[in-house]
Design a protein around this motif. Structure first.
Motif, PDB file in Angstrom:
ATOM      1  N   MET A 138       0.832  -1.204   0.000  1.00  0.00           N
ATOM      2  CA  MET A 138       0.000   0.000   0.000  1.00  0.00           C
ATOM      3  C   MET A 138       0.862   1.248   0.000  1.00  0.00           C
ATOM      4  O   MET A 138       0.578   2.219  -0.691  1.00  0.00           O
ATOM      5  N   SER A 159       2.330   1.695  -3.395  1.00  0.00           N
ATOM      6  CA  SER A 159       1.289   2.171  -4.312  1.00  0.00           C
ATOM      7  C   SER A 159       0.987   3.636  -4.068  1.00  0.00           C
ATOM      8  O   SER A 159       0.849   4.423  -5.015  1.00  0.00           O
ATOM      9  N   SER A 160       0.896   4.021  -2.797  1.00  0.00           N
ATOM     10  CA  SER A 160       0.546   5.412  -2.501  1.00  0.00           C
ATOM     11  C   SER A 160       1.624   6.354  -3.009  1.00  0.00           C
ATOM     12  O   SER A 160       1.328   7.380  -3.627  1.00  0.00           O
ATOM     13  N   ALA A 163       1.358   6.508  -6.640  1.00  0.00           N
ATOM     14  CA  ALA A 163       0.144   7.210  -7.054  1.00  0.00           C
ATOM     15  C   ALA A 163       0.368   8.716  -6.998  1.00  0.00           C
ATOM     16  O   ALA A 163       0.016   9.447  -7.936  1.00  0.00           O
ATOM     17  N   VAL A 164       0.981   9.176  -5.900  1.00  0.00           N
ATOM     18  CA  VAL A 164       1.185  10.623  -5.770  1.00  0.00           C
ATOM     19  C   VAL A 164       2.145  11.116  -6.847  1.00  0.00           C
ATOM     20  O   VAL A 164       1.894  12.121  -7.531  1.00  0.00           O
ATOM     21  N   LEU A 181      -5.123   9.983  -8.821  1.00  0.00           N
ATOM     22  CA  LEU A 181      -4.479   9.047  -7.901  1.00  0.00           C
ATOM     23  C   LEU A 181      -4.922   7.611  -8.157  1.00  0.00           C
ATOM     24  O   LEU A 181      -4.243   6.669  -7.792  1.00  0.00           O
ATOM     25  N   SER A 197      -1.169   2.216  -8.281  1.00  0.00           N
ATOM     26  CA  SER A 197      -1.957   3.413  -8.035  1.00  0.00           C
ATOM     27  C   SER A 197      -2.837   3.116  -6.837  1.00  0.00           C
ATOM     28  O   SER A 197      -2.804   2.012  -6.308  1.00  0.00           O
ATOM     29  N   LEU A 198      -3.630   4.087  -6.444  1.00  0.00           N
ATOM     30  CA  LEU A 198      -4.484   3.863  -5.284  1.00  0.00           C
ATOM     31  C   LEU A 198      -5.757   3.113  -5.690  1.00  0.00           C
ATOM     32  O   LEU A 198      -6.853   3.522  -5.357  1.00  0.00           O
ATOM     33  N   LEU A 243      -9.304  12.151   0.847  1.00  0.00           N
ATOM     34  CA  LEU A 243      -8.461  12.645  -0.248  1.00  0.00           C
ATOM     35  C   LEU A 243      -9.082  13.884  -0.873  1.00  0.00           C
ATOM     36  O   LEU A 243      -8.390  14.869  -1.160  1.00  0.00           O
TER      37      LEU A 243
END
Lengths: 316, 673, 219
Positions: free
Chosen positions: A5, A8-9, A12-13, A86, A95-96, B543
């Motif tokens: 996770m 991925s985060s 993603a950012v 994202l 990605s998220l 988010l």
């Protein structure tokens, strides 16, 4: 699990910011290619960055009729496209995706549209209303088309998570190609043009009130507000191009964490987005904007194709 | 011990409501104070109901044995998870409606009998509680009928207004046709089972001959569909819901139509036993038609409350799509997928109850402030009524299924369950399913357009009339009532991963399969398995919030660089006549879907001496409801024709009437000798 | 090449044939109609070639070459020539509006799928899916013929129907005997020529290509 996770985060950012950074470039490239087709030299491909910087320095004028909707719209607009970004794989499949799937992405875009259309109405100008009214018509057919087109891919790969769709297709490759894929791609491409106010649906380079859709809605924005709205729209074009590239033709995307794969992924996505940009530029140079009430023909065409795509998946 | 306490709670709920109604009826002459007392009683009742229903959903069913030992078997009240879920929905809405009514009743002070409204509200509440809890077909029909009658009286509350009486009688006729058909269905079932008790009927499910259960299904579907506003039986709904006072409209649209869904779930799955796939397909098909036509008709309305009423038709259609999908899955033995679809349906029902009552209450505030229901005489209300505008905005976001609100989560679940249809082997089912996905998506997009149109026309731009200009914010109690619902709209979405397991309890009680553990995984929701998709509403909300705050921090105009000025007007001063009206806004969509609307439009011009210069242009457009024109109108003509013929026997002399009775008596004696 | 890639190619080309026939329904300009028809025929020719490679039946290669030669070059060239000659640029308002026609075509495709489902289910041939598509194309072609007014569009519609039948024939039987195929090709060529000439004559006689005017012939 947690390790995944975090990776991925982070990706993603990074990818969302990369898309945001590259989206003006895509606009610049499209304009440049169009200029070549028209026999002009055209502005530099980094011109949109200058425009953005300029808008950020300019004074902001807000209509005295505007309510809170008009004021919050720019922030909501940029926030909704960024959150959507994202969730979309760019050069890697990381990605998220666990936060939201393709339905969330499409509905986040709807959120953007929802606010933008209301902002168009808010100032009480006839142009804003005109733009909003037309946008509602176009989007009421485009949105289901988009959903259906991506659903086809979701059904083929057995997941609605955009990253997983890319991964499954990229790994199992050409075995999964079905008749449905071709229909869905065609439908999605038409919707991409409609959703991003490109020719033949709307002319992005015109300010002639009676023909425009998108420009009419953001007509009252200026300064930083306009900068945010424009950035959001450009980002949206980028996002849809990336979805087109990574969902329908994901080959080349980085599916692991190797450096080579990353470089390959970056090169692949840039080439693919460049192809989309060229395709858009060619269409815009070779076609005229359609009359407003001719649009339903094209929109229904894409809707029918998307519907047949889903059905063909089920049957064939 | 605790169990008995909740029994007492249930008993006291019924007693409180009954006494509330009684007191208000007896003392209704006192006017507003007595209305306030009865609203307070309804509020307390709804709190009790919320407690009670939460307990039942979490623990065990409750039976209240008031065995009256009557002719038709035992009349008991019974709350299981399914009925508790609907009771919960009723009480949530009722709690905020009763708070809202404190302020709202001021509107009727001195014009209508306010005490009576309090009495009817309590009676309506009571009948809703009885409908969900009755455990006997006859008791159910009696409660159902009293619910219809009380709501009819409430629709007629503003009886001196033009059009209200017509709407009321249309409602009365339609609902009676529905009840008659339902009665036939229950009699049929009871005849074959030999008992009117719901326990016996569900115990005998599966033993009914298939022709009988199919006939009962059709009767129930038509009868309940009438109440649910299923196209083409919907004609009364957009007339009656808006005609009632707004707090009542909220209850009718938010809660009463759900009673039909409640009975459908109960009877299709529990009473009528194994579901053949064509039942599911029929429900699915009618759902698709209702959803699409409902939203399209909503897009043409200029009356704010009619728009919302048509949107109720649409949302009931969406629920039917979910219910139909669940039935189709069930008929192929895919019980866990069926549970997913049913869960989505029930969750959508809850969401719809919340946001639709919020919207009707909001519409009530707007009407309260402007004294008109025509959206095109409003405009610009966001400035004088900022709080109402924000609250309604939240409701509209949920209605338009914008993430991460409640409406979105249930629509997401519904899409996911439709996408699981690859598991069904039949080609016809697959085709219809793919079409339903398309229609659901199309409906969603059109619902966005409708929400935009409603908000834009009512709250944005310039005020179009004097009343709109002079509008003031509503009283505090009305805002509180709405704020509660608006908060629920957001919480139902954001916290859905905590709420869904409880709804899973409900579907488990119906289908016997628990899918809660596979649907919810920590923060995220997924259909069946995590591989297919996951979504975490709370994270999306976070988010989005971070995104908006960051955008504001980085992108808001620095102080001193912002100024206010007039809207760009090309040099001609703008007035409210320049802005888009609701009709104009949806005109392109109406043109695109012209085949469905079949509007009759007319353009007339008044020329000056030269044909090229026109003095005036008139544009008139009429949208009849196609069903009203094609189906109901001919039927009405037929019946009035027959009635005219029948007037011959109405001689006017008392002897003739006595003669008819005498003849009947003789005939009966001969037949039943 | 692996058989999977071949299957994908076959399916993809069939999808393109379906896609183009739907695009035909959406377009009104004569030129774009002819162009789309060219693309469809090209896809059909390639389809035949791939099937030939897959089955190893050499005579289908000849059929593929003939398809491309006739339907991509000769007939479109002739049609464009006729269009230039009689100055029809576009279809006047079709009898059924385009959005409605498209939805009807989707329905027709559903019918095609539904009808061919038993064959798909029982068949084991690699091209069985294409039969459903061919049926859909034939139905769409028929609808195109019914819903349009200009004689030129109807010529194209009949060619689309022929393409559909051809697709079906290949996908079910892997091609008929060569002599039959060649016979069919000459038939189509001659039919297209004759109809083109007819269109020209209709235009000269009635000053229009609108076939609704042909009702006058009754008297």
């Amino acid at each position: 699990m947690v390790h995944d996770m975090i990776i991925s985060s982070v990706f993603a950012v990074v990818q969302a910011l990369a898309m945001l950074a590259l989206s003006p470039l895509m606009i610049g490239v499209i304009r440049k290619i169009k200029a070549w087709f028209q026999g002009r030299k055209g502005a530099s491909i980094v011109q949109p960055y200058y425009d953005m910087a300029k808008l950020f320095r300019k004074e902001t004028v807000v209509s005295d009729q505007a309510s809170w909707v008009f004021r919050v719209t720019p922030y909501v607009a940029i926030a909704s496209v960024m959150v959507a970004a994202l969730l979309v794989p760019f050069f890697t499949i990381y990605s998220l995706g666990f936060v939201g799937d393709l339905i969330v992405v499409i509905y986040l875009m709807t959120m953007f549209k929802f606010f933008m259309v209301l902002a168009g109405l808010d100032t009480g100008s006839a142009f804003g209303g005109m733009g909003s009214s037309r946008e509602l018509m176009v989007s009421s057919i485009v949105e289901p088309t988009m959903l259906l087109a991506i659903f086809t891919m979701a059904l083929i790969t057995g997941t609605t998570n955009l990253s997983s769709i890319s991964e499954t297709l990229a790994i199992s490759g050409i075995d999964l190609v079905r008749p449905a894929l071709f229909l869905a791609t065609a439908a999605f491409f038409i919707s991409l043009l409609a959703e991003n106010a490109r020719v033949p649906f709307d002319n992005p380079s015109t300010h002639l009130e009676l023909t425009m859709i998108h420009e009419a809605m953001v007509l009252e924005y200026s300064g930083r507000n306009l900068a945010l709205m424009e950035a959001a729209s450009w980002m949206k074009l980028m996002l849809y191009s990336v979805i087109l590239s990574n969902v329908f033709f994901p080959w080349g995307i980085a599916t692991d964490l190797t450096v080579l794969g990353m470089i390959g992924g970056i090169a692949a996505i840039l080439v693919k987005v460049l192809f989309v940009a060229i395709a858009i530029a060619i269409i815009e140079s070779g076609m005229a904007k359609m009359r407003l009430f001719r649009l339903p023909n094209l929109l229904t065409l894409s809707f029918t194709l998307a519907l047949l795509a889903v059905t063909s998946y089920y049957i064939l | 011990m605790i169990q008995t306490n909740f029994d007492v709670l249930f008993q006291s709920l019924i007693c409180i409501l009954f006494s509330g109604a009684l007191v208000a009826v007896l003392l209704h002459k006192l006017g507003r104070p007595i209305a306030w007392i009865s609203f307070a009683i309804a509020f307390i009742g709804s709190l009790l109901g919320i407690l009670l229903s939460i307990d039942v959903i979490l623990n065990d069913p409750i039976t209240l044995g008031w065995s009256l030992g009557t002719f038709f078997g035992e009349w008991t009240l019974y709350l299981d998870q399914l009925s508790a879920f609907f009771l919960f929905m009723v009480c949530l809405v009722m709690a905020s409606v009763s708070v809202y009514s404190f302020g709202y009743v001021g509107e009727y002070e001195g014009k209508y009998d306010t005490g009576l409204m309090g009495a009817l509200l309590n009676l309506f509440f009571l009948s809703l509680v009885l409908v969900v809890s009755s455990n006997n077909a006859i008791l159910f029909l009696i409660s159902w009928e009293s619910m219809s009658l009380v709501s009819f009286l409430l629709v007629m509350y503003e009886g001196r207004k033009e059009g209200v009486t017509n709407a009321g009688y249309l409602y009365l006729t339609m609902t009676h046709i529905g009840t008659a058909v339902m009665t036939a269905a229950f009699l049929l079932m009871a005849y074959y089972v030999g008992s009117y008790s719901f326990d016996d009927i569900s115990a005998a499910s599966g033993s009914l001959p298939s022709s009988v259960s199919s006939a009962a299904f059709l009767f129930l579907f038509i009868g309940l569909g009438t109440k649910a506003g299923m196209v083409p039986l919907h004609v009364w709904l957009p007339a009656a819901h808006p005609a009632a006072p707004s707090n009542i409209s909220a209850l009718m649209s938010g809660v009463m139509v759900k009673m039909a869904l409640f009975m459908m779930v109960r009877s299709f799955f529990e009473f009528l036993g194994p579901v053949p796939s064509w039942w599911g397909l029929l429900v699915l098909l009618m759902g698709c038609i209702s959803a699409l036509l409902g939203v399209l008709y909503a897009l043409k309305e200029t009356d704010i409350k009619s728009t919302l009423a048509y949107s109720t038709v649409e949302n009931m259609g969406i629920m039917f799509i979910g219910l139909g999908t669940a039935m189709v899955f069930q008929s192929y033995g895919l019980t866990s997928l069926s549970a997913l679809a049913l869960l989505a349906t029930l969750f959508h029902a809850l969401n719809h109850a919340i946001f639709k009552s919020l919207l009707f209450l909001g519409a009530g505030s707007v009407v309260h402030a402007t004294h008109t229901r025509n959206m095109e005489s409003m405009g610009g209300l966001a400035k004088p009524m900022p709080r109402t505008s924000v609250l309604m905005f939240v409701g509209l976001l949920s209605m338009a299924a914008i993430p991460p609100l409640g409406g979105f989560v249930s629509e997401w679940l519904l899409f996911q369950s439709l996408l699981q249809t690859t598991a069904v082997p039949d080609i016809l089912v697959k085709m219809l399913m793919s079409v339903s996905i398309a229609i659901l998506a199309l409906t969603g997009a059109l619902a966005v357009a409708m929400a935009v149109r409603l908000f834009g026309t009512t709250f944005l731009a310039r005020p179009r009339t004097e009343q709109a200009k002079n509008a003031v914010e509503s009283p505090k109690t009305m805002l509180w009532g709405m704020s509660f619902l608006a908060a629920l709209c957001i919480l139902l979405g954001v916290l859905s991963s905590w709420i869904i397991p409880y709804i899973d309890n409900v579907t488990e009680s119906v289908l016997g399969v628990s899918i809660g553990s596979s649907v919810v995984d920590g923060l995220s929701i997924s259909p069946e398995s995590n591989d297919f998709a996951t979504m975490a509403p709370l994270l999306i909300a976070l988010l989005a919030l971070i995104g908006i705050v960051m955008a504001w921090v980085l992108g808001h105009p620095k102080s001193g660089t912002e100024r206010t000025s007039g809207t760009w007007d090309c040099g001609t001063p703008l007035s409210s006549r320049n802005e888009y009206t609701g009709t104009a806004l949806s005109n392109p969509i109406v043109r695109v879907f012209g085949n469905i609307y079949r509007p009759q439009s007319e353009i007339r011009t008044e020329s000056t001496s030269s044909p090229y210069i026109r003095k005036r242009l008139f544009y008139e457009v009429h949208f009849g409801d196609v069903f009203e024109r094609r189906i109901y109108h001919p039927i009405t003509i037929l019946f009035t024709g027959i009635a005219k013929r029948m007037t011959v026997i109405q001689a006017g002399s008392i002897q003739a009437y006595l003669g008819y009775i005498f003849m009947m008596l003789v005939l009966l004696l001969v037949v039943f000798r | 090449m692996s058989s999977e890639v071949l299957t994908d190619a076959i399916n993809g080309l069939a999808a393109i044939i379906l896609l183009t026939s739907i695009v035909l329904v959406a377009s009104k300009r004569m030129r774009s109609l002819v162009r789309t028809f060219m693309i469809q025929s090209l896809a059909l020719g390639m389809f035949a070639a791939v099937v030939a490679y897959y089955t190893g039946a050499d005579h289908i290669y000849i059929v593929a070459v003939l398809t491309i030669a006739l339907k991509v070059f000769v007939i479109p060239y002739f049609l464009e020539y006729t269009i230039d000659k009689i100055h029809v640029k576009k279809e006047i308002e079709p009898l059924v509006g385009i959005p409605m026609s498209l939805l009807i075509c989707a329905g027709l495709a559903f019918v095609g799928y539904y009808v061919s489902e038993p064959i798909i289910a029982s068949g084991d041939a690699i091209t069985k899916n294409c039969f459903a598509i061919s049926l859909a194309v034939v139905l769409i072609g028929l609808f195109l013929m019914i819903s349009r007014r200009k004689a030129m569009t109807e010529v194209i519609a009949i060619l689309v129907i022929e393409n559909g039948i051809f697709l079906g024939a290949i996908s079910i039987t892997y091609g008929m005997p060569l002599i039959v195929e060649i016979g069919v090709f000459f038939d189509v060529l001659v039919a297209a020529l004759i109809m083109g000439i007819f269109a020209y004559k209709i235009n000269r006689t009635f000053e229009t290509l609108d076939t609704t005017f042909m009702r006058r012939l009754r008297d």
